[in-house]
Design an enzyme around this catalytic site. Sequence first.
Site, mmCIF file in Angstrom:
data_model
loop_
_atom_site.group_PDB
_atom_site.id
_atom_site.type_symbol
_atom_site.label_atom_id
_atom_site.label_comp_id
_atom_site.label_asym_id
_atom_site.label_seq_id
_atom_site.Cartn_x
_atom_site.Cartn_y
_atom_site.Cartn_z
ATOM 1 N N HIS A 7 24.594 6.994 3.999
ATOM 2 C CA HIS A 7 24.978 8.290 3.466
ATOM 3 C C HIS A 7 24.740 9.388 4.495
ATOM 4 O O HIS A 7 24.060 9.182 5.488
ATOM 5 C CB HIS A 7 24.213 8.619 2.176
ATOM 6 C CG HIS A 7 22.746 8.863 2.358
ATOM 7 N ND1 HIS A 7 21.814 7.860 2.244
ATOM 8 C CD2 HIS A 7 22.052 9.984 2.654
ATOM 9 C CE1 HIS A 7 20.612 8.359 2.451
ATOM 10 N NE2 HIS A 7 20.720 9.656 2.707
ATOM 11 N N GLU A 54 25.002 12.867 0.132
ATOM 12 C CA GLU A 54 23.829 13.315 -0.608
ATOM 13 C C GLU A 54 23.764 14.831 -0.581
ATOM 14 O O GLU A 54 23.723 15.443 0.477
ATOM 15 C CB GLU A 54 22.570 12.738 0.033
ATOM 16 C CG GLU A 54 21.274 13.247 -0.555
ATOM 17 C CD GLU A 54 20.067 12.798 0.244
ATOM 18 O OE1 GLU A 54 19.154 13.618 0.420
ATOM 19 O OE2 GLU A 54 20.045 11.642 0.714
ATOM 20 N N HIS A 73 30.207 18.046 11.376
ATOM 21 C CA HIS A 73 31.084 18.086 10.211
ATOM 22 C C HIS A 73 31.274 16.692 9.634
ATOM 23 O O HIS A 73 31.009 15.698 10.295
ATOM 24 C CB HIS A 73 32.445 18.705 10.561
ATOM 25 C CG HIS A 73 33.243 17.905 11.541
ATOM 26 N ND1 HIS A 73 33.118 18.052 12.898
ATOM 27 C CD2 HIS A 73 34.175 16.944 11.359
ATOM 28 C CE1 HIS A 73 33.933 17.222 13.514
ATOM 29 N NE2 HIS A 73 34.592 16.530 12.596
ATOM 30 N N GLU A 115 36.540 17.949 7.912
ATOM 31 C CA GLU A 115 37.819 17.657 8.561
ATOM 32 C C GLU A 115 38.670 16.780 7.647
ATOM 33 O O GLU A 115 38.169 15.821 7.053
ATOM 34 C CB GLU A 115 37.564 16.929 9.881
ATOM 35 C CG GLU A 115 38.803 16.653 10.675
ATOM 36 C CD GLU A 115 38.488 16.025 12.033
ATOM 37 O OE1 GLU A 115 39.443 15.808 12.792
ATOM 38 O OE2 GLU A 115 37.299 15.754 12.327
#
Length: 121
Positions: A7, A54, A73, A115
Site C-alpha cells: 500500500h 491508506e 504522486h 497521475e
Amino acid sequence: MQFRFCHNSVNVLDLERSLEFYRTALGLVPVKRKEFPEFTLVFLGDGKTEHLLELTWLHDRKEPYDLGDNESHLAFRVDDLEEAHGLHEAMGCICFENKEMGLYFIEDPDGYWIEILRQKQ
C-alpha cells in the site's frame, strides 16, 4: 526473498471529504478501517488489484499538510481516458495536463497530485 507492493499512505485533513473524493474520482472504496484514540486508518481498494491506498487521519490535526514541492504522486491507468477526463473536469480537480504525452493530473482535497494514464493496449 521477494517483495511486492502492499500500500501507499497519505495523510488527510478531512477523512470524509477524502473518502468521497477517492470514491467519486477513482472508484476506490474502503476495504479495511482501523480506529485508534489519536488517529484513524482507512485502506481503499480498486477491487481489481491487491494494492491499497491508506488514508491516515490524525484526529487533532487542524492545519493543512506541507507537501513541499509535491513531486511525489500516485498514478492510475484507466480504460477510457476521455470519460475519466470528463468526470475530473466536471469535478474541477484537474491541475495539470500534458496532451502530447496523453496524461493529466488531478489534485485531491489535501493537495496530493494523482497521475491519470490511458490503459496500455
